[in-house]
Design a protein around this motif. Structure first.
Motif, PDB file in Angstrom:
ATOM      1  N   ASP A  12       0.810  -1.216   0.000  1.00  0.00           N
ATOM      2  CA  ASP A  12       0.000   0.000   0.000  1.00  0.00           C
ATOM      3  C   ASP A  12       0.845   1.270   0.000  1.00  0.00           C
ATOM      4  N   ARG A  13       2.089   1.176   0.399  1.00  0.00           N
ATOM      5  CA  ARG A  13       2.962   2.347   0.407  1.00  0.00           C
ATOM      6  C   ARG A  13       3.955   2.353  -0.742  1.00  0.00           C
ATOM      7  N   MET A  14       3.917   1.345  -1.569  1.00  0.00           N
ATOM      8  CA  MET A  14       4.863   1.231  -2.677  1.00  0.00           C
ATOM      9  C   MET A  14       4.440   2.162  -3.821  1.00  0.00           C
ATOM     10  N   PRO A  15       5.394   2.819  -4.478  1.00  0.00           N
ATOM     11  CA  PRO A  15       5.045   3.660  -5.619  1.00  0.00           C
ATOM     12  C   PRO A  15       4.441   2.836  -6.758  1.00  0.00           C
ATOM     13  N   VAL A  16       3.604   3.467  -7.554  1.00  0.00           N
ATOM     14  CA  VAL A  16       2.890   2.772  -8.632  1.00  0.00           C
ATOM     15  C   VAL A  16       3.862   2.155  -9.634  1.00  0.00           C
ATOM     16  N   GLY A  17       4.904   2.881  -9.983  1.00  0.00           N
ATOM     17  CA  GLY A  17       5.879   2.352 -10.939  1.00  0.00           C
ATOM     18  C   GLY A  17       6.538   1.072 -10.457  1.00  0.00           C
ATOM     19  N   ARG A  18       6.851   1.011  -9.171  1.00  0.00           N
ATOM     20  CA  ARG A  18       7.466  -0.193  -8.612  1.00  0.00           C
ATOM     21  C   ARG A  18       6.461  -1.338  -8.577  1.00  0.00           C
ATOM     22  N   LYS A  19       5.185  -1.035  -8.318  1.00  0.00           N
ATOM     23  CA  LYS A  19       4.158  -2.083  -8.334  1.00  0.00           C
ATOM     24  C   LYS A  19       4.035  -2.695  -9.725  1.00  0.00           C
ATOM     25  N   ILE A  20       4.034  -1.849 -10.745  1.00  0.00           N
ATOM     26  CA  ILE A  20       3.915  -2.339 -12.117  1.00  0.00           C
ATOM     27  C   ILE A  20       5.120  -3.205 -12.481  1.00  0.00           C
ATOM     28  N   LEU A  21       6.310  -2.755 -12.113  1.00  0.00           N
ATOM     29  CA  LEU A  21       7.517  -3.514 -12.392  1.00  0.00           C
ATOM     30  C   LEU A  21       7.503  -4.860 -11.670  1.00  0.00           C
ATOM     31  N   ALA A  24       4.993  -7.200 -13.409  1.00  0.00           N
ATOM     32  CA  ALA A  24       5.536  -7.699 -14.672  1.00  0.00           C
ATOM     33  C   ALA A  24       6.578  -8.788 -14.420  1.00  0.00           C
ATOM     34  N   PHE A  25       7.431  -8.587 -13.430  1.00  0.00           N
ATOM     35  CA  PHE A  25       8.442  -9.578 -13.090  1.00  0.00           C
ATOM     36  C   PHE A  25       7.798 -10.892 -12.651  1.00  0.00           C
ATOM     37  N   VAL A  26       6.779 -10.813 -11.830  1.00  0.00           N
ATOM     38  CA  VAL A  26       6.082 -12.021 -11.364  1.00  0.00           C
ATOM     39  C   VAL A  26       5.393 -12.725 -12.533  1.00  0.00           C
ATOM     40  N   ALA A  27       4.798 -11.964 -13.439  1.00  0.00           N
ATOM     41  CA  ALA A  27       4.139 -12.562 -14.604  1.00  0.00           C
ATOM     42  C   ALA A  27       5.144 -13.296 -15.483  1.00  0.00           C
ATOM     43  N   VAL A  28       6.314 -12.721 -15.676  1.00  0.00           N
ATOM     44  CA  VAL A  28       7.356 -13.384 -16.474  1.00  0.00           C
ATOM     45  C   VAL A  28       7.823 -14.652 -15.776  1.00  0.00           C
ATOM     46  N   ARG A  29       8.036 -14.596 -14.467  1.00  0.00           N
ATOM     47  CA  ARG A  29       8.446 -15.787 -13.717  1.00  0.00           C
ATOM     48  C   ARG A  29       7.447 -16.911 -13.871  1.00  0.00           C
ATOM     49  N   ILE A  30       6.175 -16.589 -13.672  1.00  0.00           N
ATOM     50  CA  ILE A  30       5.134 -17.616 -13.736  1.00  0.00           C
ATOM     51  C   ILE A  30       5.025 -18.192 -15.139  1.00  0.00           C
ATOM     52  N   SER A  31       5.015 -17.327 -16.157  1.00  0.00           N
ATOM     53  CA  SER A  31       4.859 -17.824 -17.526  1.00  0.00           C
ATOM     54  C   SER A  31       6.057 -18.657 -17.961  1.00  0.00           C
ATOM     55  N   LEU A  32       7.265 -18.267 -17.562  1.00  0.00           N
ATOM     56  CA  LEU A  32       8.445 -19.079 -17.887  1.00  0.00           C
ATOM     57  C   LEU A  32       8.363 -20.448 -17.226  1.00  0.00           C
ATOM     58  N   THR A  33       7.994 -20.479 -15.968  1.00  0.00           N
ATOM     59  CA  THR A  33       7.921 -21.746 -15.240  1.00  0.00           C
ATOM     60  C   THR A  33       6.853 -22.657 -15.831  1.00  0.00           C
ATOM     61  N   VAL A  34       5.672 -22.104 -16.077  1.00  0.00           N
ATOM     62  CA  VAL A  34       4.574 -22.930 -16.607  1.00  0.00           C
ATOM     63  C   VAL A  34       4.902 -23.423 -18.011  1.00  0.00           C
ATOM     64  N   SER A  35       5.426 -22.551 -18.868  1.00  0.00           N
ATOM     65  CA  SER A  35       5.721 -22.982 -20.242  1.00  0.00           C
ATOM     66  C   SER A  35       6.836 -24.025 -20.263  1.00  0.00           C
ATOM     67  N   ALA A  36       7.825 -23.899 -19.392  1.00  0.00           N
ATOM     68  CA  ALA A  36       8.888 -24.906 -19.339  1.00  0.00           C
ATOM     69  C   ALA A  36       8.355 -26.248 -18.832  1.00  0.00           C
ATOM     70  N   LEU A  37       7.488 -26.211 -17.832  1.00  0.00           N
ATOM     71  CA  LEU A  37       6.908 -27.460 -17.328  1.00  0.00           C
ATOM     72  C   LEU A  37       6.014 -28.133 -18.362  1.00  0.00           C
TER      73      LEU A  37
END
Length: 104
Positions: A12-21, A24-37
């Motif tokens: 709740d105190r994190m800047p919006v830009g850092r939240k978006i980043l 995006a990082f979590v989405a890339v992690r999840i998609s890489l892991t799922v696609s590799a599996l």
């Protein structure tokens, strides 16, 4: 680290830009892991360098490096041992409702 530093990392105190980043990082992690599996599960054991169980543990357990290592070193370079190619389109196949022949 001081307690105030930890409190500044709250969502709740994190800047919006850092939240978006971060999202995006979590989405890339999840998609890489799922696609590799999924790729590992669909690929025959003969076209994987090493044991499939070992690669599955590496993909899940080593965060981003595991899926990247699998794509880089785990898959066989021989295209003939990869997953089978899809069948070509059958010109006698049906379209629209089930059982309705294609009219041309």
């Amino acid at each position: 680290m001081t307690p105030t530093r930890w409190r500044s990392a709250r969502w709740d105190r994190m800047p919006v830009g850092r939240k978006i980043l971060l999202m995006a990082f979590v989405a890339v992690r999840i998609s890489l892991t799922v696609s590799a599996l999924v790729d590992l599960a669909d690929r025959p054991a003969e076209s994987v360098r090493g044991k499939k169980r070992t690669w599955a543990l590496a993909i899940v357990g080593v965060d981003i490096i595991g899926p990247l290592a699998y794509y880089w070193r785990g898959r066989s370079a021989d295209p003939t041992t990869g997953p089978p190619a899809p069948d070509p389109v059958d010109p006698t196949a049906t379209a629209g409702r089930a059982g309705e022949p294609i009219r041309g």
